[in-house]
Design an enzyme around this catalytic site. Sequence first.
Site, PDB file in Angstrom:
ATOM      1  CG  HIS A  55      56.517  37.994  14.858  1.00 15.40           C
ATOM      2  ND1 HIS A  55      57.106  36.769  14.669  1.00 15.40           N
ATOM      3  CD2 HIS A  55      57.281  38.900  14.220  1.00 15.40           C
ATOM      4  CE1 HIS A  55      58.187  36.933  13.945  1.00 15.40           C
ATOM      5  NE2 HIS A  55      58.315  38.214  13.648  1.00 15.40           N
ATOM      6  CG  ASP A  59      58.135  46.618  12.063  1.00 12.01           C
ATOM      7  OD1 ASP A  59      59.277  47.067  11.894  1.00 12.01           O
ATOM      8  OD2 ASP A  59      57.733  45.572  11.524  1.00 12.01           O
TER       9      ASP A  59
HETATM   10  N1  CMC Z   1      45.514  42.961  14.029  1.00 12.37           N
HETATM   11  C1  CMC Z   1      44.349  42.260  14.150  1.00 12.37           C
HETATM   12  N2  CMC Z   1      44.266  40.922  14.029  1.00 12.37           N
HETATM   13  C2  CMC Z   1      45.406  40.264  13.776  1.00 12.37           C
HETATM   14  C3  CMC Z   1      46.653  40.909  13.637  1.00 12.37           C
HETATM   15  C4  CMC Z   1      46.683  42.319  13.779  1.00 12.37           C
HETATM   16  N3  CMC Z   1      47.828  42.990  13.652  1.00 12.37           N
HETATM   17  N4  CMC Z   1      47.618  40.008  13.376  1.00 12.37           N
HETATM   18  C5  CMC Z   1      46.998  38.806  13.352  1.00 12.37           C
HETATM   19  N5  CMC Z   1      45.660  38.953  13.596  1.00 12.37           N
HETATM   20  C6  CMC Z   1      44.658  37.889  13.701  1.00 12.37           C
HETATM   21  C7  CMC Z   1      44.260  37.389  12.329  1.00 12.37           C
HETATM   22  O1  CMC Z   1      43.125  38.043  11.816  1.00 12.37           O
HETATM   23  C8  CMC Z   1      43.998  35.918  12.612  1.00 12.37           C
HETATM   24  O2  CMC Z   1      42.700  35.796  13.174  1.00 12.37           O
HETATM   25  P1  CMC Z   1      41.801  34.465  12.901  1.00 12.37           P
HETATM   26  O3  CMC Z   1      42.538  33.336  13.556  1.00 12.37           O
HETATM   27  O4  CMC Z   1      40.506  34.781  13.565  1.00 12.37           O
HETATM   28  O5  CMC Z   1      41.716  34.323  11.419  1.00 12.37           O
HETATM   29  C9  CMC Z   1      44.991  35.556  13.703  1.00 12.37           C
HETATM   30  O6  CMC Z   1      45.284  36.789  14.368  1.00 12.37           O
HETATM   31  C10 CMC Z   1      46.293  34.950  13.163  1.00 12.37           C
HETATM   32  O7  CMC Z   1      46.777  35.813  12.144  1.00 12.37           O
HETATM   33  P2  CMC Z   1      47.560  35.311  10.862  1.00 12.37           P
HETATM   34  O8  CMC Z   1      47.469  36.327   9.801  1.00 12.37           O
HETATM   35  O9  CMC Z   1      47.115  33.909  10.530  1.00 12.37           O
HETATM   36  O10 CMC Z   1      49.019  35.220  11.464  1.00 12.37           O
HETATM   37  P3  CMC Z   1      50.343  35.206  10.641  1.00 12.37           P
HETATM   38  O11 CMC Z   1      51.322  34.530  11.483  1.00 12.37           O
HETATM   39  O12 CMC Z   1      50.107  34.655   9.276  1.00 12.37           O
HETATM   40  O13 CMC Z   1      50.694  36.771  10.447  1.00 12.37           O
HETATM   41  C11 CMC Z   1      51.617  38.924  10.754  1.00 12.37           C
HETATM   42  C12 CMC Z   1      51.679  37.430  11.152  1.00 12.37           C
HETATM   43  C13 CMC Z   1      52.817  39.654  11.339  1.00 12.37           C
HETATM   44  C14 CMC Z   1      51.689  39.042   9.213  1.00 12.37           C
HETATM   45  C15 CMC Z   1      50.289  39.532  11.267  1.00 12.37           C
HETATM   46  O14 CMC Z   1      50.243  39.442  12.680  1.00 12.37           O
HETATM   47  C16 CMC Z   1      50.094  40.976  10.815  1.00 12.37           C
HETATM   48  O15 CMC Z   1      49.596  41.204   9.708  1.00 12.37           O
HETATM   49  N6  CMC Z   1      50.505  41.987  11.659  1.00 12.37           N
HETATM   50  C17 CMC Z   1      50.457  43.386  11.272  1.00 12.37           C
HETATM   51  C18 CMC Z   1      51.649  43.724  10.379  1.00 12.37           C
HETATM   52  C19 CMC Z   1      52.943  43.809  11.169  1.00 12.37           C
HETATM   53  O16 CMC Z   1      53.018  44.443  12.224  1.00 12.37           O
HETATM   54  N7  CMC Z   1      54.002  43.202  10.619  1.00 12.37           N
HETATM   55  C20 CMC Z   1      55.357  43.249  11.200  1.00 12.37           C
HETATM   56  C21 CMC Z   1      55.820  41.916  11.648  1.00 12.37           C
HETATM   57  S1  CMC Z   1      57.304  41.992  12.668  1.00 12.37           S
HETATM   58  C22 CMC Z   1      58.581  42.610  11.680  1.00 12.37           C
HETATM   59  C23 CMC Z   1      58.796  41.842  10.421  1.00 12.37           C
HETATM   60  O17 CMC Z   1      58.705  40.619  10.372  1.00 12.37           O
HETATM   61  O18 CMC Z   1      59.152  42.498   9.448  1.00 12.37           O
END
Ligand code: CMC
Length: 450
Positions: A315, A373
Amino acid sequence: MNNPLPKEKNKTFTLFDNENGNSYEIPVIEGTVGPDVLDITNLFKESGLFTYDPGFTSTASCKSGITYIDGEQGILRHRGYDIKELAENSNFMEVCYLLLHSELPSPEDFSKFDNLIKNHTMINEQLVYLYRGFKRAAHPMAIMVGVVGALSAFYHDSTDINDPNQRMIASHRLIAKMPTIAAMAYKYSIGQPYIYPNNELSYSENFLNMMFAVPTQKFTIDKTLVKAMDRFFILHADHEQNASTSTVRLAGSSNANPFACIAAGIASLWGPAHGGANEAVIKMLTEINSKDNIDQYLLRAKDKNDPFRLMGFGHRVYKNYDPRASVMKDTCHEVLEILNIKNDPLLDIALELENIALNDEYFIEKKLYPNVDFYSGIILKAMGIPTNMFTALFAIGRTAGWISQWKEMIEDPIKKIGRPRQLYIGEDKRNYKPKEKRERKSIFEWLWSK
Ligand code: CMC
Protein backbone atom coordinates in the site's frame (compact mmCIF):
# COMPACT_ATOMS: atom_id res chain seq x y z
CA MET A 1 -19.69 22.52 7.67
CA ASN A 2 -16.54 24.09 6.21
CA ASN A 3 -13.17 23.03 7.55
CA PRO A 4 -11.33 25.72 9.47
CA LEU A 5 -8.46 27.23 7.48
CA PRO A 6 -5.15 25.43 8.16
CA LYS A 7 -3.10 27.06 10.89
CA GLU A 8 0.13 28.68 9.79
CA LYS A 9 2.94 27.70 12.19
CA ASN A 10 5.35 30.20 13.51
CA LYS A 11 7.95 28.33 11.50
CA THR A 12 9.37 28.56 7.99
CA PHE A 13 11.65 26.51 5.80
CA THR A 14 14.36 28.28 3.84
CA LEU A 15 15.10 27.18 0.30
CA PHE A 16 18.52 28.39 -0.77
CA ASP A 17 19.53 28.73 -4.43
CA ASN A 18 23.27 28.05 -4.54
CA GLU A 19 23.54 29.41 -8.09
CA ASN A 20 22.32 32.98 -7.54
CA GLY A 21 22.42 33.22 -3.75
CA ASN A 22 18.66 33.89 -3.46
CA SER A 23 16.70 32.39 -0.58
CA TYR A 24 12.95 31.78 -0.26
CA GLU A 25 10.99 31.47 2.97
CA ILE A 26 8.38 28.72 2.81
CA PRO A 27 5.63 28.87 5.47
CA VAL A 28 4.87 25.67 7.39
CA ILE A 29 1.21 24.88 8.12
CA GLU A 30 -0.19 22.32 10.51
CA GLY A 31 -3.28 20.11 10.61
CA THR A 32 -4.96 18.55 13.65
CA VAL A 33 -2.68 15.49 13.67
CA GLY A 34 -0.14 14.17 11.17
CA PRO A 35 2.91 15.71 9.53
CA ASP A 36 3.20 19.46 8.95
CA VAL A 37 3.03 20.71 5.39
CA LEU A 38 5.18 23.16 3.43
CA ASP A 39 2.93 25.73 1.78
CA ILE A 40 4.48 26.19 -1.66
CA THR A 41 1.50 28.09 -3.15
CA ASN A 42 3.67 31.15 -3.91
CA LEU A 43 6.90 29.31 -4.74
CA PHE A 44 6.63 29.62 -8.53
CA LYS A 45 5.63 33.30 -8.34
CA GLU A 46 8.60 34.09 -6.14
CA SER A 47 11.30 31.76 -7.46
CA GLY A 48 10.22 30.58 -10.94
CA LEU A 49 10.55 26.97 -9.69
CA PHE A 50 8.02 24.13 -9.75
CA THR A 51 8.24 21.10 -7.48
CA TYR A 52 8.43 17.59 -8.97
CA ASP A 53 6.59 14.72 -7.24
CA PRO A 54 5.31 11.99 -9.60
CA GLY A 55 2.59 9.93 -7.92
CA PHE A 56 2.15 12.64 -5.21
CA THR A 57 4.36 10.72 -2.76
CA SER A 58 5.14 13.87 -0.75
CA THR A 59 2.36 16.21 -1.80
CA ALA A 60 -0.88 17.11 -0.01
CA SER A 61 -3.28 17.96 -2.85
CA CYS A 62 -5.90 19.52 -0.54
CA LYS A 63 -6.89 20.01 3.08
CA SER A 64 -9.64 17.75 4.36
CA GLY A 65 -11.45 17.05 7.62
CA ILE A 66 -12.96 13.70 6.62
CA THR A 67 -10.41 10.90 6.96
CA TYR A 68 -7.08 10.60 8.78
CA ILE A 69 -4.50 7.91 8.04
CA ASP A 70 -1.23 7.23 9.82
CA GLY A 71 0.39 4.64 7.59
CA GLU A 72 3.32 3.93 9.90
CA GLN A 73 1.05 3.02 12.80
CA GLY A 74 -1.78 1.47 10.77
CA ILE A 75 -4.38 4.06 11.86
CA LEU A 76 -7.50 4.92 9.85
CA ARG A 77 -10.12 7.28 11.27
CA HIS A 78 -13.23 8.88 9.82
CA ARG A 79 -14.08 12.24 11.44
CA GLY A 80 -11.96 11.09 14.41
CA TYR A 81 -13.52 7.64 14.87
CA ASP A 82 -11.32 4.54 14.48
CA ILE A 83 -12.34 2.30 11.60
CA LYS A 84 -12.36 -0.79 13.84
CA GLU A 85 -14.84 0.86 16.22
CA LEU A 86 -17.05 1.93 13.34
CA ALA A 87 -16.91 -1.52 11.71
CA GLU A 88 -17.83 -3.26 14.97
CA ASN A 89 -20.49 -0.88 16.32
CA SER A 90 -21.91 1.24 13.53
CA ASN A 91 -23.70 0.56 10.23
CA PHE A 92 -23.07 1.78 6.71
CA MET A 93 -25.93 4.33 6.69
CA GLU A 94 -24.60 5.89 9.87
CA VAL A 95 -21.08 6.05 8.39
CA CYS A 96 -22.49 7.74 5.24
CA TYR A 97 -24.12 10.36 7.49
CA LEU A 98 -20.88 10.79 9.44
CA LEU A 99 -18.81 11.33 6.28
CA LEU A 100 -21.31 13.77 4.78
CA HIS A 101 -22.26 15.71 7.92
CA SER A 102 -19.15 15.46 10.16
CA GLU A 103 -20.99 13.99 13.20
CA LEU A 104 -22.73 10.73 14.09
CA PRO A 105 -26.51 11.20 13.75
CA SER A 106 -28.99 11.48 16.62
CA PRO A 107 -31.73 8.76 16.49
CA GLU A 108 -34.15 11.24 14.79
CA ASP A 109 -31.53 12.38 12.27
CA PHE A 110 -30.59 8.78 11.53
CA SER A 111 -34.16 7.86 10.81
CA LYS A 112 -34.67 10.96 8.60
CA PHE A 113 -31.45 10.26 6.70
CA ASP A 114 -32.27 6.58 6.23
CA ASN A 115 -35.68 7.55 4.82
CA LEU A 116 -34.19 10.19 2.55
CA ILE A 117 -31.80 7.62 1.05
CA LYS A 118 -34.66 5.12 0.65
CA ASN A 119 -36.66 7.76 -1.24
CA HIS A 120 -34.00 7.72 -3.95
CA THR A 121 -33.26 4.01 -4.45
CA MET A 122 -35.14 3.62 -7.76
CA ILE A 123 -33.62 4.73 -11.05
CA ASN A 124 -35.56 6.44 -13.84
CA GLU A 125 -37.25 3.66 -15.85
CA GLN A 126 -35.81 5.08 -19.06
CA LEU A 127 -32.32 4.20 -17.78
CA VAL A 128 -33.28 0.53 -17.99
CA TYR A 129 -33.04 0.79 -21.80
CA LEU A 130 -29.44 1.90 -21.48
CA TYR A 131 -28.48 -1.53 -20.12
CA ARG A 132 -29.74 -3.15 -23.31
CA GLY A 133 -27.08 -1.29 -25.28
CA PHE A 134 -24.36 -3.28 -23.50
CA LYS A 135 -23.23 -6.79 -24.39
CA ARG A 136 -24.46 -9.30 -21.81
CA ALA A 137 -20.82 -10.23 -21.21
CA ALA A 138 -19.79 -6.63 -20.48
CA HIS A 139 -17.79 -6.11 -17.30
CA PRO A 140 -20.10 -4.62 -14.59
CA MET A 141 -17.60 -1.79 -14.02
CA ALA A 142 -17.93 -0.79 -17.70
CA ILE A 143 -21.71 -0.63 -17.21
CA MET A 144 -21.31 1.32 -13.94
CA VAL A 145 -19.11 3.98 -15.59
CA GLY A 146 -21.73 4.38 -18.35
CA VAL A 147 -24.91 4.32 -16.26
CA VAL A 148 -23.60 6.54 -13.44
CA GLY A 149 -22.33 9.07 -16.00
CA ALA A 150 -25.76 8.93 -17.66
CA LEU A 151 -27.49 9.93 -14.38
CA SER A 152 -26.54 13.52 -15.25
CA ALA A 153 -28.88 13.24 -18.25
CA PHE A 154 -31.80 12.34 -15.96
CA TYR A 155 -31.46 14.37 -12.79
CA HIS A 156 -31.04 17.93 -14.07
CA ASP A 157 -32.60 19.24 -10.88
CA SER A 158 -29.52 18.23 -8.90
CA THR A 159 -26.65 19.24 -11.18
CA ASP A 160 -26.30 22.89 -10.15
CA ILE A 161 -23.19 22.63 -8.01
CA ASN A 162 -23.66 26.17 -6.65
CA ASP A 163 -26.94 25.26 -4.94
CA PRO A 164 -26.29 23.57 -1.55
CA ASN A 165 -29.69 21.89 -1.68
CA GLN A 166 -28.99 20.37 -5.09
CA ARG A 167 -25.55 19.25 -3.93
CA MET A 168 -27.17 17.39 -1.03
CA ILE A 169 -29.88 15.81 -3.22
CA ALA A 170 -27.23 14.63 -5.71
CA SER A 171 -25.26 13.12 -2.79
CA HIS A 172 -28.33 11.24 -1.53
CA ARG A 173 -29.21 10.07 -5.04
CA LEU A 174 -25.75 8.69 -5.70
CA ILE A 175 -25.52 6.79 -2.39
CA ALA A 176 -29.06 5.44 -2.87
CA LYS A 177 -28.89 4.44 -6.53
CA MET A 178 -25.46 2.83 -6.63
CA PRO A 179 -26.61 -0.59 -5.27
CA THR A 180 -29.56 -0.59 -7.68
CA ILE A 181 -27.29 0.19 -10.65
CA ALA A 182 -24.72 -2.46 -9.65
CA ALA A 183 -27.31 -5.19 -8.99
CA MET A 184 -29.00 -4.43 -12.34
CA ALA A 185 -25.63 -4.83 -14.10
CA TYR A 186 -25.40 -8.31 -12.56
CA LYS A 187 -28.99 -9.33 -13.37
CA TYR A 188 -28.49 -8.11 -16.94
CA SER A 189 -25.33 -10.22 -17.31
CA ILE A 190 -27.12 -13.43 -16.28
CA GLY A 191 -30.37 -12.65 -18.12
CA GLN A 192 -32.57 -12.59 -15.01
CA PRO A 193 -35.34 -10.01 -14.44
CA TYR A 194 -34.28 -6.94 -12.52
CA ILE A 195 -35.38 -6.88 -8.89
CA TYR A 196 -36.60 -3.43 -7.86
CA PRO A 197 -35.42 -1.90 -4.57
CA ASN A 198 -37.45 -2.75 -1.48
CA ASN A 199 -37.50 0.10 1.01
CA GLU A 200 -38.55 -2.14 3.87
CA LEU A 201 -35.05 -3.58 3.87
CA SER A 202 -31.84 -2.06 5.17
CA TYR A 203 -29.31 -0.70 2.65
CA SER A 204 -27.17 -3.85 2.60
CA GLU A 205 -30.06 -6.32 2.79
CA ASN A 206 -31.77 -4.51 -0.07
CA PHE A 207 -28.60 -4.81 -2.16
CA LEU A 208 -28.33 -8.57 -1.54
CA ASN A 209 -32.04 -8.91 -2.31
CA MET A 210 -31.63 -7.09 -5.65
CA MET A 211 -28.64 -9.32 -6.44
CA PHE A 212 -30.04 -12.72 -5.53
CA ALA A 213 -33.85 -12.66 -5.32
CA VAL A 214 -35.99 -13.83 -8.26
CA PRO A 215 -39.64 -12.83 -8.77
CA THR A 216 -40.88 -16.40 -8.47
CA GLN A 217 -39.99 -17.16 -4.89
CA LYS A 218 -39.49 -15.66 -1.47
CA PHE A 219 -35.90 -14.75 -0.71
CA THR A 220 -34.48 -14.63 2.79
CA ILE A 221 -30.91 -14.08 3.73
CA ASP A 222 -28.94 -14.80 6.90
CA LYS A 223 -28.65 -11.64 9.03
CA THR A 224 -24.95 -12.31 9.66
CA LEU A 225 -24.31 -12.20 5.92
CA VAL A 226 -26.18 -8.90 5.74
CA LYS A 227 -23.91 -7.66 8.53
CA ALA A 228 -20.83 -8.87 6.64
CA MET A 229 -22.01 -6.98 3.54
CA ASP A 230 -22.62 -3.86 5.61
CA ARG A 231 -19.16 -4.17 7.18
CA PHE A 232 -17.62 -4.50 3.72
CA PHE A 233 -19.30 -1.20 2.73
CA ILE A 234 -18.11 0.51 5.94
CA LEU A 235 -14.53 -0.64 5.38
CA HIS A 236 -14.58 0.76 1.84
CA ALA A 237 -16.45 4.00 2.58
CA ASP A 238 -13.51 6.41 2.39
CA HIS A 239 -9.73 6.41 2.28
CA GLU A 240 -8.64 10.06 1.98
CA GLN A 241 -6.88 11.15 -1.23
CA ASN A 242 -6.47 7.80 -3.06
CA ALA A 243 -6.42 7.64 -6.88
CA SER A 244 -10.21 7.48 -7.43
CA THR A 245 -11.01 10.16 -4.82
CA SER A 246 -8.37 12.45 -6.28
CA THR A 247 -9.92 11.77 -9.71
CA VAL A 248 -13.35 12.80 -8.38
CA ARG A 249 -11.86 15.97 -6.87
CA LEU A 250 -9.91 16.86 -10.02
CA ALA A 251 -12.94 16.27 -12.26
CA GLY A 252 -15.09 18.32 -9.85
CA SER A 253 -12.57 21.16 -9.64
CA SER A 254 -13.69 22.26 -13.13
CA ASN A 255 -17.27 22.53 -11.75
CA ALA A 256 -18.39 19.38 -13.62
CA ASN A 257 -21.64 17.91 -12.25
CA PRO A 258 -21.42 15.33 -9.43
CA PHE A 259 -22.73 12.38 -11.48
CA ALA A 260 -20.00 12.90 -14.10
CA CYS A 261 -17.38 13.23 -11.33
CA ILE A 262 -18.40 9.97 -9.64
CA ALA A 263 -18.37 8.19 -13.04
CA ALA A 264 -14.73 9.40 -13.38
CA GLY A 265 -14.01 7.98 -9.90
CA ILE A 266 -15.47 4.61 -10.88
CA ALA A 267 -13.21 4.50 -13.95
CA SER A 268 -10.14 5.16 -11.81
CA LEU A 269 -11.17 2.63 -9.16
CA TRP A 270 -11.39 -0.13 -11.77
CA GLY A 271 -7.58 -0.42 -12.18
CA PRO A 272 -5.97 -3.51 -10.60
CA ALA A 273 -3.51 -1.34 -8.62
CA HIS A 274 -6.55 0.19 -6.87
CA GLY A 275 -10.09 -1.23 -6.43
CA GLY A 276 -9.64 -3.82 -9.18
CA ALA A 277 -7.23 -5.63 -6.82
CA ASN A 278 -10.04 -7.51 -5.01
CA GLU A 279 -10.95 -9.25 -8.28
CA ALA A 280 -7.25 -9.70 -9.15
CA VAL A 281 -6.59 -11.43 -5.77
CA ILE A 282 -9.10 -14.20 -6.53
CA LYS A 283 -7.71 -14.60 -10.05
CA MET A 284 -4.20 -14.86 -8.58
CA LEU A 285 -5.18 -17.39 -5.87
CA THR A 286 -6.98 -19.48 -8.50
CA GLU A 287 -3.91 -19.35 -10.72
CA ILE A 288 -1.60 -20.36 -7.85
CA ASN A 289 -3.95 -23.31 -7.45
CA SER A 290 -1.99 -25.18 -4.76
CA LYS A 291 0.10 -24.32 -1.71
CA ASP A 292 2.97 -26.12 -3.43
CA ASN A 293 3.14 -23.38 -6.07
CA ILE A 294 3.38 -20.44 -3.64
CA ASP A 295 7.20 -20.29 -3.66
CA GLN A 296 7.25 -20.04 -7.42
CA TYR A 297 4.84 -17.05 -7.35
CA LEU A 298 6.81 -15.36 -4.58
CA LEU A 299 9.93 -15.63 -6.73
CA ARG A 300 8.04 -14.03 -9.60
CA ALA A 301 6.83 -11.20 -7.32
CA LYS A 302 10.42 -10.45 -6.34
CA ASP A 303 11.80 -10.58 -9.88
CA LYS A 304 12.33 -7.04 -11.20
CA ASN A 305 12.00 -8.28 -14.79
CA ASP A 306 8.61 -9.87 -14.16
CA PRO A 307 5.61 -7.49 -14.02
CA PHE A 308 3.79 -9.92 -11.68
CA ARG A 309 2.94 -8.49 -8.24
CA LEU A 310 1.35 -10.20 -5.30
CA MET A 311 -2.18 -8.83 -5.51
CA GLY A 312 -3.65 -7.70 -2.19
CA PHE A 313 -0.19 -6.87 -0.84
CA GLY A 314 1.39 -3.46 -0.38
CA HIS A 315 0.00 0.00 0.00
CA ARG A 316 1.25 3.48 -0.77
CA VAL A 317 0.44 4.75 2.72
CA TYR A 318 0.31 1.74 5.07
CA LYS A 319 3.77 0.58 6.02
CA ASN A 320 2.25 -1.46 8.82
CA TYR A 321 -0.77 -3.77 8.69
CA ASP A 322 -3.75 -2.21 6.83
CA PRO A 323 -6.29 -1.78 9.69
CA ARG A 324 -9.11 -2.66 7.30
CA ALA A 325 -7.45 -5.98 6.48
CA SER A 326 -7.49 -7.16 10.10
CA VAL A 327 -11.25 -6.48 10.44
CA MET A 328 -11.77 -8.14 7.06
CA LYS A 329 -9.79 -11.20 8.15
CA ASP A 330 -12.05 -11.69 11.23
CA THR A 331 -15.18 -11.16 9.13
CA CYS A 332 -13.87 -13.66 6.62
CA HIS A 333 -13.69 -16.42 9.25
CA GLU A 334 -17.19 -15.52 10.56
CA VAL A 335 -18.68 -15.70 7.06
CA LEU A 336 -17.04 -19.04 6.25
CA GLU A 337 -18.33 -20.43 9.53
CA ILE A 338 -21.93 -19.32 8.90
CA LEU A 339 -21.80 -20.76 5.42
CA ASN A 340 -20.30 -23.90 6.89
CA ILE A 341 -17.36 -23.71 4.52
CA LYS A 342 -14.84 -25.84 6.39
CA ASN A 343 -12.11 -26.12 3.81
CA ASP A 344 -12.00 -23.36 1.29
CA PRO A 345 -9.02 -24.12 -0.96
CA LEU A 346 -8.57 -20.44 -1.86
CA LEU A 347 -8.60 -19.40 1.79
CA ASP A 348 -6.05 -22.11 2.56
CA ILE A 349 -3.76 -20.78 -0.17
CA ALA A 350 -4.40 -17.18 1.01
CA LEU A 351 -3.50 -17.98 4.65
CA GLU A 352 -0.35 -19.85 3.64
CA LEU A 353 0.63 -17.08 1.23
CA GLU A 354 0.12 -14.45 3.93
CA ASN A 355 2.17 -16.45 6.39
CA ILE A 356 5.08 -17.02 4.00
CA ALA A 357 5.09 -13.44 2.68
CA LEU A 358 4.99 -11.91 6.18
CA ASN A 359 8.15 -13.85 7.04
CA ASP A 360 9.94 -13.23 3.77
CA GLU A 361 12.84 -10.78 3.80
CA TYR A 362 11.77 -9.01 0.59
CA PHE A 363 8.27 -8.29 1.92
CA ILE A 364 9.56 -7.35 5.39
CA GLU A 365 12.18 -4.98 3.99
CA LYS A 366 9.70 -3.28 1.64
CA LYS A 367 6.99 -3.22 4.33
CA LEU A 368 4.49 -5.07 2.16
CA TYR A 369 1.51 -6.28 4.22
CA PRO A 370 -1.87 -7.66 3.14
CA ASN A 371 -4.26 -4.83 2.29
CA VAL A 372 -8.07 -4.64 2.44
CA ASP A 373 -8.45 -6.41 -0.89
CA PHE A 374 -6.60 -9.53 0.23
CA TYR A 375 -9.47 -10.89 2.36
CA SER A 376 -12.48 -9.10 0.91
CA GLY A 377 -12.45 -11.23 -2.24
CA ILE A 378 -12.63 -14.45 -0.21
CA ILE A 379 -15.63 -13.14 1.77
CA LEU A 380 -17.47 -11.98 -1.34
CA LYS A 381 -16.76 -15.23 -3.17
CA ALA A 382 -18.07 -17.27 -0.22
CA MET A 383 -21.24 -15.13 -0.24
CA GLY A 384 -21.83 -16.06 -3.87
CA ILE A 385 -20.90 -12.68 -5.37
CA PRO A 386 -19.40 -13.27 -8.82
CA THR A 387 -15.76 -12.22 -9.11
CA ASN A 388 -16.37 -9.57 -11.75
CA MET A 389 -18.78 -7.78 -9.35
CA PHE A 390 -16.18 -7.31 -6.58
CA THR A 391 -14.96 -3.89 -7.72
CA ALA A 392 -18.54 -2.74 -8.32
CA LEU A 393 -19.21 -3.48 -4.63
CA PHE A 394 -16.13 -1.46 -3.69
CA ALA A 395 -17.63 1.39 -5.77
CA ILE A 396 -20.93 1.20 -3.84
CA GLY A 397 -19.12 1.66 -0.52
CA ARG A 398 -16.68 4.30 -1.79
CA THR A 399 -19.45 6.47 -3.25
CA ALA A 400 -20.09 7.79 0.29
CA GLY A 401 -16.47 8.95 0.52
CA TRP A 402 -16.27 10.26 -3.05
CA ILE A 403 -19.36 12.42 -2.71
CA SER A 404 -18.37 13.71 0.76
CA GLN A 405 -14.92 14.67 -0.55
CA TRP A 406 -16.49 16.28 -3.63
CA LYS A 407 -18.87 18.31 -1.45
CA GLU A 408 -16.05 19.35 0.87
CA MET A 409 -14.04 20.56 -2.12
CA ILE A 410 -16.92 22.56 -3.63
CA GLU A 411 -17.58 24.17 -0.24
CA ASP A 412 -13.91 25.04 0.36
CA PRO A 413 -13.53 28.86 0.13
CA ILE A 414 -10.11 28.45 -1.53
CA LYS A 415 -11.32 26.00 -4.21
CA LYS A 416 -9.36 26.29 -7.46
CA ILE A 417 -9.41 24.30 -10.68
CA GLY A 418 -6.81 21.51 -10.34
CA ARG A 419 -4.02 22.16 -12.80
CA PRO A 420 -0.71 20.37 -12.09
CA ARG A 421 2.42 21.56 -13.91
CA GLN A 422 5.14 19.41 -15.46
CA LEU A 423 8.82 19.04 -16.11
CA TYR A 424 8.99 19.19 -19.91
CA ILE A 425 11.53 16.70 -21.36
CA GLY A 426 10.54 16.78 -25.05
CA GLU A 427 12.22 18.47 -28.03
CA ASP A 428 13.07 22.15 -27.86
CA LYS A 429 11.80 24.37 -30.69
CA ARG A 430 12.54 23.03 -34.21
CA ASN A 431 11.48 23.95 -37.73
CA TYR A 432 8.91 22.07 -39.83
CA LYS A 433 10.44 19.81 -42.57
CA PRO A 434 8.59 18.85 -45.75
CA LYS A 435 7.90 15.07 -46.06
CA GLU A 436 10.62 14.34 -48.62
CA LYS A 437 13.31 15.79 -46.35
CA ARG A 438 12.49 13.60 -43.34
CA GLU A 439 15.05 10.85 -42.70
CA ARG A 440 13.48 9.23 -39.63
CA LYS A 441 12.69 5.47 -39.68
CA SER A 442 8.99 4.78 -40.15
CA ILE A 443 7.07 4.31 -36.90
CA PHE A 444 5.31 1.33 -38.51
CA GLU A 445 8.61 -0.40 -39.30
CA TRP A 446 9.60 0.17 -35.68
CA LEU A 447 6.29 -1.21 -34.36
CA TRP A 448 6.40 -4.29 -36.63
CA SER A 449 9.96 -5.04 -35.61
CA LYS A 450 8.76 -5.46 -31.99
N1 CMC B 1 4.24 -7.50 -4.87
C1 CMC B 1 5.59 -7.45 -5.06
N2 CMC B 1 6.33 -6.32 -4.93
C2 CMC B 1 5.67 -5.21 -4.60
C3 CMC B 1 4.28 -5.17 -4.38
C4 CMC B 1 3.55 -6.38 -4.52
N3 CMC B 1 2.23 -6.42 -4.33
N4 CMC B 1 3.88 -3.92 -4.06
C5 CMC B 1 5.01 -3.17 -4.08
N5 CMC B 1 6.09 -3.94 -4.40
C6 CMC B 1 7.49 -3.52 -4.47
C7 CMC B 1 7.76 -2.77 -5.76
O1 CMC B 1 8.24 -3.61 -6.79
C8 CMC B 1 8.80 -1.76 -5.31
O2 CMC B 1 10.06 -2.41 -5.28
P1 CMC B 1 11.43 -1.58 -5.60
O3 CMC B 1 11.56 -0.56 -4.50
O4 CMC B 1 12.49 -2.62 -5.56
O5 CMC B 1 11.23 -0.96 -6.94
C9 CMC B 1 8.42 -1.44 -3.88
O6 CMC B 1 7.70 -2.58 -3.41
C10 CMC B 1 7.54 -0.19 -3.75
O7 CMC B 1 6.46 -0.34 -4.66
P2 CMC B 1 5.77 0.87 -5.41
O8 CMC B 1 5.07 0.37 -6.61
O9 CMC B 1 6.79 1.98 -5.60
O10 CMC B 1 4.76 1.34 -4.29
P3 CMC B 1 3.48 2.21 -4.53
O11 CMC B 1 3.22 2.88 -3.26
O12 CMC B 1 3.64 3.06 -5.74
O13 CMC B 1 2.34 1.12 -4.88
C11 CMC B 1 0.54 -0.39 -4.69
C12 CMC B 1 1.35 0.73 -4.00
C13 CMC B 1 -0.69 -0.71 -3.85
C14 CMC B 1 0.06 0.10 -6.07
C15 CMC B 1 1.44 -1.64 -4.85
O14 CMC B 1 1.85 -2.10 -3.58
C16 CMC B 1 0.75 -2.76 -5.62
O15 CMC B 1 0.78 -2.76 -6.86
N6 CMC B 1 0.08 -3.74 -4.91
C17 CMC B 1 -0.69 -4.78 -5.55
C18 CMC B 1 -2.06 -4.24 -5.97
C19 CMC B 1 -2.98 -4.05 -4.78
O16 CMC B 1 -3.12 -4.93 -3.93
N7 CMC B 1 -3.67 -2.90 -4.76
C20 CMC B 1 -4.67 -2.58 -3.72
C21 CMC B 1 -4.26 -1.44 -2.88
S1 CMC B 1 -5.28 -1.25 -1.40
C22 CMC B 1 -6.89 -0.87 -1.93
C23 CMC B 1 -6.96 0.31 -2.83
O17 CMC B 1 -6.27 1.31 -2.67
O18 CMC B 1 -7.82 0.27 -3.71
